[in-house]
Design an enzyme around this catalytic site. Structure first.
Site, PDB file in Angstrom:
ATOM      1  N   TYR A  67       0.829  -1.214   0.000  1.00 35.74           N
ATOM      2  CA  TYR A  67       0.000   0.000   0.000  1.00 35.74           C
ATOM      3  C   TYR A  67       0.860   1.260   0.000  1.00 35.74           C
ATOM      4  O   TYR A  67       0.517   2.258  -0.629  1.00 35.74           O
ATOM      5  CB  TYR A  67      -0.974  -0.033   1.188  1.00 35.74           C
ATOM      6  N   GLN A 101     -15.274   2.560  -7.082  1.00 39.98           N
ATOM      7  CA  GLN A 101     -14.571   1.469  -6.405  1.00 39.98           C
ATOM      8  C   GLN A 101     -13.112   1.858  -6.188  1.00 39.98           C
ATOM      9  O   GLN A 101     -12.363   1.167  -5.515  1.00 39.98           O
ATOM     10  CB  GLN A 101     -14.622   0.189  -7.245  1.00 39.98           C
ATOM     11  N   ASN A 102     -12.705   2.961  -6.807  1.00 42.08           N
ATOM     12  CA  ASN A 102     -11.307   3.379  -6.757  1.00 42.08           C
ATOM     13  C   ASN A 102     -10.995   4.042  -5.414  1.00 42.08           C
ATOM     14  O   ASN A 102     -11.851   4.673  -4.806  1.00 42.08           O
ATOM     15  CB  ASN A 102     -10.995   4.350  -7.910  1.00 42.08           C
ATOM     16  N   HIS A 119     -15.034   1.710  -1.518  1.00 37.81           N
ATOM     17  CA  HIS A 119     -13.943   0.870  -1.000  1.00 37.81           C
ATOM     18  C   HIS A 119     -12.892   1.672  -0.248  1.00 37.81           C
ATOM     19  O   HIS A 119     -11.759   1.219  -0.097  1.00 37.81           O
ATOM     20  CB  HIS A 119     -13.299   0.069  -2.152  1.00 37.81           C
ATOM     21  N   CYS A 127      -5.784   2.915  12.545  1.00 37.74           N
ATOM     22  CA  CYS A 127      -5.295   1.809  13.392  1.00 37.74           C
ATOM     23  C   CYS A 127      -6.149   0.568  13.144  1.00 37.74           C
ATOM     24  O   CYS A 127      -7.375   0.641  13.134  1.00 37.74           O
ATOM     25  CB  CYS A 127      -5.385   2.207  14.870  1.00 37.74           C
ATOM     26  N   GLY A 187     -14.979   1.447 -16.816  1.00 42.97           N
ATOM     27  CA  GLY A 187     -13.639   1.014 -16.420  1.00 42.97           C
ATOM     28  C   GLY A 187     -13.635   0.017 -15.283  1.00 42.97           C
ATOM     29  O   GLY A 187     -12.759   0.061 -14.414  1.00 42.97           O
ATOM     30  N   SER A 189     -14.238  -4.309 -14.371  1.00 42.99           N
ATOM     31  CA  SER A 189     -14.432  -5.667 -14.892  1.00 42.99           C
ATOM     32  C   SER A 189     -15.722  -6.282 -14.344  1.00 42.99           C
ATOM     33  O   SER A 189     -16.119  -7.365 -14.753  1.00 42.99           O
ATOM     34  CB  SER A 189     -13.241  -6.552 -14.518  1.00 42.99           C
ATOM     35  N   ASN A 213     -15.913   0.540 -21.551  1.00 47.69           N
ATOM     36  CA  ASN A 213     -14.857  -0.333 -21.062  1.00 47.69           C
ATOM     37  C   ASN A 213     -13.987  -0.808 -22.222  1.00 47.69           C
ATOM     38  O   ASN A 213     -14.457  -0.890 -23.367  1.00 47.69           O
ATOM     39  CB  ASN A 213     -15.455  -1.544 -20.323  1.00 47.69           C
ATOM     40  N   GLU A 215     -12.861  -3.794 -22.573  1.00 42.61           N
ATOM     41  CA  GLU A 215     -13.215  -5.168 -22.970  1.00 42.61           C
ATOM     42  C   GLU A 215     -14.628  -5.468 -22.474  1.00 42.61           C
ATOM     43  O   GLU A 215     -15.113  -4.826 -21.548  1.00 42.61           O
ATOM     44  CB  GLU A 215     -12.235  -6.151 -22.316  1.00 42.61           C
TER      45      GLU A 215
HETATM   46  C1  BV8 Z   1     -17.971  -8.192   1.206  1.00 45.77           C
HETATM   47  C2  BV8 Z   1     -10.023  -1.740  -2.105  1.00 45.77           C
HETATM   48  C3  BV8 Z   1     -19.163  -9.193   2.992  1.00 45.77           C
HETATM   49  C4  BV8 Z   1      -8.727  -2.320  -1.661  1.00 45.77           C
HETATM   50  C5  BV8 Z   1     -11.209  -3.556  -3.244  1.00 45.77           C
HETATM   51  C6  BV8 Z   1     -17.762 -15.399  -4.352  1.00 45.77           C
HETATM   52  C7  BV8 Z   1     -18.756 -14.939  -5.192  1.00 45.77           C
HETATM   53  C8  BV8 Z   1     -19.215 -13.622  -5.125  1.00 45.77           C
HETATM   54  C9  BV8 Z   1     -18.668 -12.743  -4.190  1.00 45.77           C
HETATM   55  C10 BV8 Z   1     -17.683 -13.224  -3.372  1.00 45.77           C
HETATM   56  C11 BV8 Z   1     -17.224 -14.528  -3.434  1.00 45.77           C
HETATM   57  N1  BV8 Z   1     -16.252 -14.674  -2.513  1.00 45.77           N
HETATM   58  C12 BV8 Z   1     -16.071 -13.519  -1.858  1.00 45.77           C
HETATM   59  C13 BV8 Z   1     -16.958 -12.623  -2.354  1.00 45.77           C
HETATM   60  C14 BV8 Z   1     -17.154 -11.242  -1.929  1.00 45.77           C
HETATM   61  C15 BV8 Z   1     -16.003 -10.384  -2.433  1.00 45.77           C
HETATM   62  C16 BV8 Z   1     -15.886 -10.476  -3.944  1.00 45.77           C
HETATM   63  O1  BV8 Z   1     -16.654  -9.856  -4.655  1.00 45.77           O
HETATM   64  N2  BV8 Z   1     -14.871 -11.235  -4.399  1.00 45.77           N
HETATM   65  C17 BV8 Z   1     -14.653 -11.348  -5.828  1.00 45.77           C
HETATM   66  C18 BV8 Z   1     -13.133 -11.552  -6.074  1.00 45.77           C
HETATM   67  C19 BV8 Z   1     -15.458 -12.533  -6.373  1.00 45.77           C
HETATM   68  N3  BV8 Z   1     -16.356  -9.049  -2.036  1.00 45.77           N
HETATM   69  C20 BV8 Z   1     -15.956  -8.605  -0.835  1.00 45.77           C
HETATM   70  O2  BV8 Z   1     -15.250  -9.248  -0.075  1.00 45.77           O
HETATM   71  C21 BV8 Z   1     -16.476  -7.247  -0.423  1.00 45.77           C
HETATM   72  N4  BV8 Z   1     -16.988  -7.362   0.911  1.00 45.77           N
HETATM   73  O3  BV8 Z   1     -18.565  -8.860   0.400  1.00 45.77           O
HETATM   74  O4  BV8 Z   1     -18.207  -8.243   2.550  1.00 45.77           O
HETATM   75  C22 BV8 Z   1     -19.490  -8.773   4.356  1.00 45.77           C
HETATM   76  C23 BV8 Z   1     -20.744  -8.203   4.610  1.00 45.77           C
HETATM   77  C24 BV8 Z   1     -21.056  -7.841   5.906  1.00 45.77           C
HETATM   78  C25 BV8 Z   1     -20.111  -7.993   6.935  1.00 45.77           C
HETATM   79  C26 BV8 Z   1     -18.847  -8.516   6.655  1.00 45.77           C
HETATM   80  C27 BV8 Z   1     -18.522  -8.909   5.355  1.00 45.77           C
HETATM   81  C28 BV8 Z   1     -15.366  -6.221  -0.401  1.00 45.77           C
HETATM   82  C29 BV8 Z   1     -14.855  -5.991  -1.803  1.00 45.77           C
HETATM   83  C30 BV8 Z   1     -13.932  -4.779  -1.806  1.00 45.77           C
HETATM   84  C31 BV8 Z   1     -12.508  -5.226  -1.976  1.00 45.77           C
HETATM   85  N5  BV8 Z   1     -11.642  -4.038  -2.098  1.00 45.77           N
HETATM   86  N6  BV8 Z   1     -10.484  -2.428  -3.322  1.00 45.77           N
HETATM   87  C32 BV8 Z   1      -7.613  -1.997  -2.613  1.00 45.77           C
HETATM   88  O5  BV8 Z   1      -7.801  -1.204  -3.563  1.00 45.77           O
HETATM   89  O6  BV8 Z   1      -6.525  -2.545  -2.394  1.00 45.77           O
HETATM   90  S1  BV8 Z   1     -11.617  -4.357  -4.678  1.00 45.77           S
HETATM   91  C33 BV8 Z   1     -10.735  -3.718  -5.999  1.00 45.77           C
HETATM   92  O7  BV8 Z   1     -10.831  -4.642  -7.086  1.00 45.77           O
HETATM   93  C34 BV8 Z   1     -11.328  -2.479  -6.603  1.00 45.77           C
HETATM   94  O8  BV8 Z   1     -11.766  -1.594  -5.633  1.00 45.77           O
HETATM   95  C35 BV8 Z   1     -12.441  -2.976  -7.476  1.00 45.77           C
HETATM   96  O9  BV8 Z   1     -13.635  -3.043  -6.759  1.00 45.77           O
HETATM   97  C36 BV8 Z   1     -12.054  -4.404  -7.728  1.00 45.77           C
HETATM   98  C37 BV8 Z   1     -12.009  -4.748  -9.190  1.00 45.77           C
HETATM   99  O10 BV8 Z   1     -11.288  -3.842  -9.823  1.00 45.77           O
HETATM  100  P1  BV8 Z   1     -11.833  -2.987 -11.071  1.00 45.77           P
HETATM  101  O11 BV8 Z   1     -12.007  -1.619 -10.569  1.00 45.77           O
HETATM  102  O12 BV8 Z   1     -12.978  -3.597 -11.771  1.00 45.77           O
HETATM  103  O13 BV8 Z   1     -10.559  -3.101 -11.916  1.00 45.77           O
HETATM  104  P2  BV8 Z   1     -10.149  -4.329 -12.811  1.00 45.77           P
HETATM  105  O14 BV8 Z   1      -8.675  -4.273 -12.961  1.00 45.77           O
HETATM  106  O15 BV8 Z   1     -10.778  -5.590 -12.305  1.00 45.77           O
HETATM  107  O16 BV8 Z   1     -10.852  -3.987 -14.186  1.00 45.77           O
HETATM  108  C38 BV8 Z   1     -10.508  -2.793 -14.860  1.00 45.77           C
HETATM  109  C39 BV8 Z   1     -11.352  -2.774 -16.109  1.00 45.77           C
HETATM  110  O17 BV8 Z   1     -11.084  -1.559 -16.793  1.00 45.77           O
HETATM  111  C40 BV8 Z   1     -11.018  -3.906 -17.070  1.00 45.77           C
HETATM  112  O18 BV8 Z   1     -12.223  -4.491 -17.524  1.00 45.77           O
HETATM  113  C41 BV8 Z   1     -10.264  -3.207 -18.216  1.00 45.77           C
HETATM  114  O19 BV8 Z   1     -10.571  -3.787 -19.473  1.00 45.77           O
HETATM  115  C42 BV8 Z   1     -10.816  -1.827 -18.149  1.00 45.77           C
HETATM  116  N7  BV8 Z   1      -9.892  -0.769 -18.572  1.00 45.77           N
HETATM  117  C43 BV8 Z   1      -8.556  -0.728 -18.425  1.00 45.77           C
HETATM  118  N8  BV8 Z   1      -8.090   0.446 -18.914  1.00 45.77           N
HETATM  119  C44 BV8 Z   1      -9.166   1.147 -19.351  1.00 45.77           C
HETATM  120  C45 BV8 Z   1     -10.322   0.373 -19.145  1.00 45.77           C
HETATM  121  N9  BV8 Z   1     -11.550   0.787 -19.492  1.00 45.77           N
HETATM  122  C46 BV8 Z   1     -11.653   2.012 -20.049  1.00 45.77           C
HETATM  123  N10 BV8 Z   1     -10.593   2.814 -20.279  1.00 45.77           N
HETATM  124  C47 BV8 Z   1      -9.341   2.422 -19.951  1.00 45.77           C
HETATM  125  N11 BV8 Z   1      -8.294   3.235 -20.184  1.00 45.77           N
HETATM  126 ZN    ZN Z   2      -5.085   2.123  17.940  1.00 49.46          ZN
END
Ligand code: BV8
Ligand code: ZN
Length: 248
Positions: A67, A101-102, A119, A127, A187, A189, A213, A215
């Site tokens: 980070y 989501q960013n 997010h 902390c 932007g 997936s 997007n 793709e």
């Molecule tokens: C929760 C912050 C419950 C941190 C992030 C199984 C099935 C379904 C769901 C789940 C499962 N197992 C677990 C889950 C839940 C899980 C989840 O969804 N997992 C996924 C992997 C299946 N979700 C969670 O855990 C969430 N919490 O469910 O809690 C709960 C409820 C109550 C009490 C307790 C618990 C929390 C999810 C948040 C995680 N944190 N970010 C950090 O940044 O380090 S996620 C992070 O990745 C991003 O924030 C974003 O959300 C995510 C995906 O990223 P994208 O933004 O989509 O980016 P990506 O690279 O994937 O895609 C980019 C796209 O842009 C591409 O398509 C590309 O083609 C395109 N692109 C590229 N360049 C361009 C472009 N488009 C246009 N122009 C360009 N120039």
């Molecule tokens: Zn503390």
């Protein structure tokens, strides 16, 4: 690119618009997306391993350093024309909600006012034990700084996999998806939940769904419009087409 006339005309009529953005919107600002092959040290880790409480518990220094490295990259980043176009759309449309989501803060830097950070924000540190926000910190011996109040390990103020999203932001985002007339998914997936469900909620409320997007994604088949390409190019072109500069 030639934009659909029906979309341009529709956008001149709508009063309630919601937008969901993902890492793709910041890609043209030089920030890596999650599905780009991460550089160097991070190539061998999946983001889900680094962006989770388990990953942090297992190796706090590795996660803290990942980070810190991303925070430095964000410090050097500036909004791109896509961010500015979204700020312009907010000024042109009566009720406009930007859901992101960013964690890079670039939408606010570009002038967007109403931004829901689902997010969290990587520039904020808190902390992991007592939640106390930290403005400054010293790296201690093993390299993960500790809370000045309770000695707990500091962590980025972002939502990790397995962690709940901030309630107020999520509720406002769901409300916006349910009441909007047009919903943009830009932007992202469309994999991570619950953010990825928002465009489908909008579709179910009868909103016009527009995806911009590089793709196709799981949403593409359900979107009314799929504008394939770079958001930093498509969004400014869309704003110019919908609101041509007032005749001098
Ligand atoms: C929760 C912050 C419950 C941190 C992030 C199984 C099935 C379904 C769901 C789940 C499962 N197992 C677990 C889950 C839940 C899980 C989840 O969804 N997992 C996924 C992997 C299946 N979700 C969670 O855990 C969430 N919490 O469910 O809690 C709960 C409820 C109550 C009490 C307790 C618990 C929390 C999810 C948040 C995680 N944190 N970010 C950090 O940044 O380090 S996620 C992070 O990745 C991003 O924030 C974003 O959300 C995510 C995906 O990223 P994208 O933004 O989509 O980016 P990506 O690279 O994937 O895609 C980019 C796209 O842009 C591409 O398509 C590309 O083609 C395109 N692109 C590229 N360049 C361009 C472009 N488009 C246009 N122009 C360009 N120039
Ligand atoms: Zn503390």
């Amino acid at each position: 690119m030639d934009l659909p006339v029906s979309l341009i005309l529709a956008l001149r009529q709508v009063e309630r618009v919601a937008v969901l953005t993902g890492a793709g919107v910041s890609q043209e600002s030089g920030l890596r997306t999650f599905r780009d092959p991460q550089v160097g040290l991070w190539a061998q880790y999946r983001p889900e391993e680094l962006a989770s409480p388990e990953g942090f518990a297992r190796n706090p220094k590795l996660v803290w350093d990942w980070y810190a490295w991303r925070r430095e990259a964000v410090k050097g980043a500036r909004p791109n024309p896509g961010h500015y176009a979204l700020a312009e759309m907010e000024r042109r449309i009566a009720h406009f909600t930007l859901i992101t989501q960013n964690v890079d803060g670039l939408h606010r830097m570009a002038g967007s006012q109403k931004v829901l950070e689902l997010h969290g924000n990587i520039q904020r540190v808190r902390c992991s034990a007592c939640g106390h926000p930290a403005e400054t910190w010293e790296n201690d011996l093993e390299g993960v700084p500790r809370c000045e109040r309770c000695g707990g390990l500091l962590r980025p103020d972002v939502v990790w996999f397995g962690e709940a999203l901030p309630r107020a932001e999520l509720e406002a985002a769901v409300e916006a998806a349910r009441t909007c007339q047009a919903f943009f998914s830009i932007g992202t997936s469309g994999i991570v939940q619950p953010a990825a469900s928002l465009p489908f909620a909008a579709r179910n409320n009868g909103a016009m769904v527009v995806e911009i997007n590089l793709e196709p994604t799981p949403l593409t088949g359900k979107a009314h419009f799929f504008l394939q390409g770079k958001s930093g190019e498509i969004l400014p072109a869309l704003v110019r087409a919908v609101w041509p500069a007032e005749r001098a």
